[in-house]
Design an enzyme around this catalytic site. Structure first.
Site, PDB file in Angstrom:
ATOM      1  CB  THR A   1     -17.484 -23.715  35.053  1.00  0.00           C
ATOM      2  OG1 THR A   1     -16.419 -22.877  34.610  1.00  0.00           O
ATOM      3  CG2 THR A   1     -16.914 -24.970  35.683  1.00  0.00           C
ATOM      4  N   GLY A   2     -18.738 -22.230  32.273  1.00  0.00           N
ATOM      5  CA  GLY A   2     -19.451 -21.077  31.739  1.00  0.00           C
ATOM      6  C   GLY A   2     -20.844 -21.489  31.272  1.00  0.00           C
TER       7      GLY A   2
ATOM      8  CG  ASN B   1      -1.902 -22.140  23.772  1.00  0.00           C
ATOM      9  OD1 ASN B   1      -0.831 -22.423  23.222  1.00  0.00           O
ATOM     10  ND2 ASN B   1      -2.780 -23.061  24.122  1.00  0.00           N
TER      11      ASN B   1
ATOM     12  CE1 TYR C   1      -8.623 -21.472  39.933  1.00  0.00           C
ATOM     13  CE2 TYR C   1      -8.164 -20.891  42.218  1.00  0.00           C
ATOM     14  CZ  TYR C   1      -8.668 -20.563  40.972  1.00  0.00           C
ATOM     15  OH  TYR C   1      -9.218 -19.308  40.759  1.00  0.00           O
TER      16      TYR C   1
ATOM     17  CB  THR D   1     -15.475 -12.148  43.578  1.00  0.00           C
ATOM     18  OG1 THR D   1     -14.151 -11.610  43.721  1.00  0.00           O
ATOM     19  CG2 THR D   1     -16.343 -11.131  42.874  1.00  0.00           C
TER      20      THR D   1
END
Length: 333
Positions: free
Chosen positions: A48-49, A110, A156, A186
């Site tokens: 999605t970036g 991780n 999620y 946001t």
């Protein structure tokens, strides 16, 4: 773009790893830390970036970009970690729920291992979704929430709850310095136009004079925090005393109905759009507003940008984006 590697650094700055750094929030955080003189290692798998969010940073010698999924082990010589990796809008995290859960759980594991090995502080971008459809209003950090463990949003919601558990366990078992932000709604420039959240949906529909889709009757409430205010909260939380390990709500406590938001967007865009009601999605919260007394007391943080002012900047961004997309489409036609 390069492989994970050590980034040279001057003594006055830190080497900061930001996962999800090409996303909406991550790109703003990269920008802010670079402006403060830090080295930034931006890691993103670009699910999605977007490269366009960080292209303007590419010429900065203190910025490095790495394409990697944090489900795989991360190796880097850094001094601090911000974990912002995970699709945050329902259409995106529901598209591959197993991968969403793996990103939240294996990714956190991780990065916590990396923080443990290097003895560094790590920040987790958690979410107000850990409260589910709350029975307590507004929501304080002490509220355990009302979350459906197997609904369409569970990958999620429960993934973020599990990540919080891992953070606390690494703190208790390995003395890892942790900071956890529970992020409420946001908005701002660099949101994706297709991310499915109300602010972006309403602005895009209004700019195109399309019907504005309201799910439910529009009486459900949300609290909207402008991205600049949220990043201020991130930095204050990360710099707080190591004894502050509890989750901290970061969001704007001023509450609006979804209908009020839609009407304000129509007014600010001068749109001819009409409101159209659709059935409410499963497990969609009726109310969502943060109790930010902990952030105010411990961090000295409160949001400053009013909704009208933030919406104007966001509308300007989307107007430019849609104009550019239309121009590119015309050139290829």
């Amino acid at each position: 773009m390069s492989n994970l590697h050590s980034v040279s650094v001057t003594p006055a700055s830190q080497r900061v790893l930001i996962t999800g750094g090409a996303g909406f929030l991550g790109s703003h955080l990269c920008e802010r830390l670079l402006a403060q003189g830090h080295e930034v290692l931006c890691v993103d798998n670009f699910v999605t970036g977007r490269l366009s969010n960080i292209q303007h940073l590419a010429s900065n010698p203190k910025f490095r970009l790495v394409r990697q999924d944090i489900v795989l082990p991360v190796v880097a010589e850094v001094d601090a970690i911000y974990n912002l990796a995970c699709p945050a809008s329902p259409p995106h995290y529901q598209a591959d729920p197993i991968q969403t859960m793996k990103t939240n759980v294996l990714g956190a594991l991780n990065l916590l291992e990396l923080a443990r090995q290097r003895g560094i502080r790590i920040f987790q971008a958690s979410t107000s979704e850990v409260y589910g459809d709350p029975h307590v209003h507004p929501q304080p950090e002490s509220y355990w929430g009302n979350v459906n463990p197997f609904g369409p949003r569970s990958c999620y919601d429960e993934g973020k709850r599990c990540a919080e558990t891992l953070f606390f366990d690494f703190h208790k078992q390995h003395d890892v310095e942790i900071k956890i932000a529970r992020i409420f709604n946001t908005y701002g420039p660099r949101m994706r136009p297709d991310d499915g959240r109300v602010v972006s949906n309403f602005i895009v529909q209004a700019l195109q004079n399309e019907d504005i889709t309201i799910y439910g009757n529009g009486s459900q409430t949300r609290s909207f925090c402008f991205v600049d205010d949220l990043i201020d909260g991130f930095l204050k939380l990360m710099a707080s005393d190591r004894s502050l390990t509890s989750p901290v709500n970061l969001g704007n406590p001023v509450e609006f109905t979804v209908r009020e938001l839609a009407e304000q967007v129509i007014d600010l865009t001068g749109s001819r759009s009409k409101l159209v009601l659709r059935p409410l999605p499963i497990d969609d919260p009726q109310q969502r507003r943060p109790d930010i007394s902990l952030a105010t007391r411990e961090l000295g943080w409160t949001p400053k940008v009013a909704l009208t002012d933030g919406l104007k900047q966001t509308i300007q961004y989307f107007d430019g984006l849609l104009t550019q997309e239309a121009r590119e489409l015309a050139e290829t036609a």
